[in-house]
Design a protein around this motif. Structure first.
Motif, PDB file in Angstrom:
ATOM      1  N   GLY A 101      25.122  60.262  48.353  1.00  0.00           N
ATOM      2  CA  GLY A 101      25.537  59.631  49.326  1.00  0.00           C
ATOM      3  C   GLY A 101      26.722  58.680  48.302  1.00  0.00           C
ATOM      4  O   GLY A 101      27.032  57.891  49.489  1.00  0.00           O
ATOM      5  N   GLY A 102      27.834  59.471  48.197  1.00  0.00           N
ATOM      6  CA  GLY A 102      29.100  58.523  47.147  1.00  0.00           C
ATOM      7  C   GLY A 102      30.079  59.260  48.963  1.00  0.00           C
ATOM      8  O   GLY A 102      29.742  60.431  49.019  1.00  0.00           O
ATOM      9  N   TYR A 103      31.305  59.158  48.234  1.00  0.00           N
ATOM     10  CA  TYR A 103      32.693  60.097  48.830  1.00  0.00           C
ATOM     11  C   TYR A 103      33.560  60.253  47.723  1.00  0.00           C
ATOM     12  O   TYR A 103      33.641  58.804  47.107  1.00  0.00           O
ATOM     13  N   VAL A 104      34.681  60.621  48.007  1.00  0.00           N
ATOM     14  CA  VAL A 104      35.808  60.464  46.613  1.00  0.00           C
ATOM     15  C   VAL A 104      36.656  60.028  47.907  1.00  0.00           C
ATOM     16  O   VAL A 104      36.831  60.609  48.577  1.00  0.00           O
ATOM     17  N   GLU A 105      37.373  59.133  47.052  1.00  0.00           N
ATOM     18  CA  GLU A 105      38.712  58.465  47.995  1.00  0.00           C
ATOM     19  C   GLU A 105      39.822  58.307  47.558  1.00  0.00           C
ATOM     20  O   GLU A 105      40.590  58.571  48.014  1.00  0.00           O
ATOM     21  N   GLN A 106      40.406  59.245  46.261  1.00  0.00           N
ATOM     22  CA  GLN A 106      41.177  59.383  46.107  1.00  0.00           C
ATOM     23  C   GLN A 106      41.242  60.834  45.025  1.00  0.00           C
ATOM     24  O   GLN A 106      40.182  60.816  43.752  1.00  0.00           O
ATOM     25  N   GLU A 107      41.763  61.740  44.990  1.00  0.00           N
ATOM     26  CA  GLU A 107      42.102  62.354  43.259  1.00  0.00           C
ATOM     27  C   GLU A 107      43.417  63.074  43.282  1.00  0.00           C
ATOM     28  O   GLU A 107      44.373  63.535  44.647  1.00  0.00           O
ATOM     29  N   THR A 108      43.973  62.774  41.814  1.00  0.00           N
ATOM     30  CA  THR A 108      45.122  63.953  41.230  1.00  0.00           C
ATOM     31  C   THR A 108      45.177  64.422  40.234  1.00  0.00           C
ATOM     32  O   THR A 108      43.895  64.670  39.880  1.00  0.00           O
ATOM     33  N   GLY A 109      45.501  65.469  40.713  1.00  0.00           N
ATOM     34  CA  GLY A 109      45.550  66.314  39.160  1.00  0.00           C
ATOM     35  C   GLY A 109      47.074  66.388  38.609  1.00  0.00           C
ATOM     36  O   GLY A 109      47.676  67.124  39.853  1.00  0.00           O
ATOM     37  N   THR A 110      47.189  67.349  37.329  1.00  0.00           N
ATOM     38  CA  THR A 110      48.594  68.057  37.143  1.00  0.00           C
ATOM     39  C   THR A 110      47.982  69.280  36.370  1.00  0.00           C
ATOM     40  O   THR A 110      47.035  69.501  36.041  1.00  0.00           O
ATOM     41  N   SER A 111      48.977  70.636  36.234  1.00  0.00           N
ATOM     42  CA  SER A 111      48.742  72.002  35.503  1.00  0.00           C
ATOM     43  C   SER A 111      49.149  71.984  34.132  1.00  0.00           C
ATOM     44  O   SER A 111      48.375  72.480  33.760  1.00  0.00           O
TER      45      SER A 111
END
Length: 339
Positions: A101-111
């Protein structure tokens, strides 16, 4: 007419104050009695606990003991995990949070290097269980930090102020219907606009508190598992760790020296281009000067040589001259002195 309007304004203000105080008392009563305001973390009202009286042979229940009111707590946590596959672990974390029942507020990533940072919103009643699963299923847990802030008092205060502001606004709107002159209408409308702005600010704060207490915030930092990272973790202490730190410091120092030399190299090249031809020309000019003749005094020694010649002439070759007898010309004109 103006006096009547002033009396009406005072009556409205008193009604707003009485409404705010009654709202605050109703909140405390419901909190103490387990009413609508005393809801549990998942939104359901707490049930009262019943007991059987020892009298009358343990008959039916005689009273109910209310449960303590629910607390409004803001949960925040940061979880660092080292995973074999960062993308797969990030997808798994998002899937589990969405299923709860939650959600993703922010997502960042690097390769390069592979890493991902997720800010997840989790229902507060499912926060503890989901955090335990994510800590064990995403990879190797590096660190975990948690904070919990109790904002029950602030929530109750904001709710009470919202109810007081609504009651005051309703009173001023009734006064607006009773206004007769243009001045009275303008004054009441200005007061209504001010009260509406205050009410909107309070409602925004109320909404923010409800959102913060309803959902916990979990930040998941995922990093790839690499041999270099494993070596750093294993060799972080002891002789090997000190040797590695010393080598890193030496390479950093050498890199700094190389940087300084690289910065000075253009200036050194310019100085060499200008200075070397000047030195060559100076040496060539010195080589073209005529050499002094044999036996000649060096430049600047002529006066010294003349002084030495005068001294030799005064002394003579046999040393200082002895006093000699006077010559006949030096004798006086008269003859020799009588005997």
């Amino acid at each position: 007419m103006a006096c009547a309007l002033v009396l009406l304004l005072l009556a409205g203000a008193l009604a707003a104050c009485s409404g705010g105080s009654s709202g605050g008392s109703s909140t405390s009563d419901s909190a103490g009695g387990g009413g609508d305001a005393a809801v549990s973390r998942n939104g359901a009202a707490p049930e009262a606990t019943s007991y059987r009286s020892p009298k009358d042979g343990g008959g039916r229940t005689d009273a109910k003991v209310p449960l303590p009111p629910a607390r409004s707590v803001v949960y925040t946590a940061t979880l660092r995990v080292r995973a074999d596959d960062v993308d797969a672990s990030a997808a798994k974390a998002k899937q589990q949070v969405t299923a709860e029942g939650g959600y993703v507020e922010q997502e960042t990533g690097t390769s390069t290097p592979p890493s991902s940072t997720l800010r997840l919103k989790i229902p507060a009643d499912r926060y503890a269980g989901l955090l335990a699963r994510l800590s064990s299923e995403l990879g190797t847990k590096r660190s975990l930090s948690q904070q919990a802030e109790d904002v029950t008092g602030e929530v109750a205060d904001v709710d009470s102020r919202v109810r007081s502001a609504q009651a005051a606004l309703a009173s001023f709107r009734k006064l607006l219907d009773k206004a007769r002159t243009v001045g009275e209408v303008i004054n009441v409308e200005q007061e209504i606009a001010t009260r509406e702005a205050d009410l909107e600010a309070l409602q925004a704060r109320q909404k923010s508190l409800r959102e913060s207490t309803r959902y916990a915030t979990l930040t998941v930092e995922l990093e790839a598992r690499t041999p270099a990272a494993e070596d750093d973790e294993e060799n972080g202490r002891g002789f090997a760790g000190g040797l590695r730190d010393g080598w890193d410091a030496f390479t950093a120092f050498a890199g700094g020296v190389a940087t300084v030399l690289g910065w000075l190299l253009p200036f050194l090249v310019a100085a060499a281009v200008i200075g070397l031809p000047a030195v060559a020309v100076r040496r060539r000019l010195r080589g073209r000067r005529p050499a002094p003749a044999p036996g000649s005094a060096p430049p600047g020694g002529e006066e010294r040589q003349e002084g030495q010649e005068r001294e030799m002439a005064a002394v003579g070759p046999a040393g200082p001259a002895a006093p000699s007898a006077p010559s006949p010309e030096d004798l006086p004109p008269h003859g020799p002195p009588p005997r």
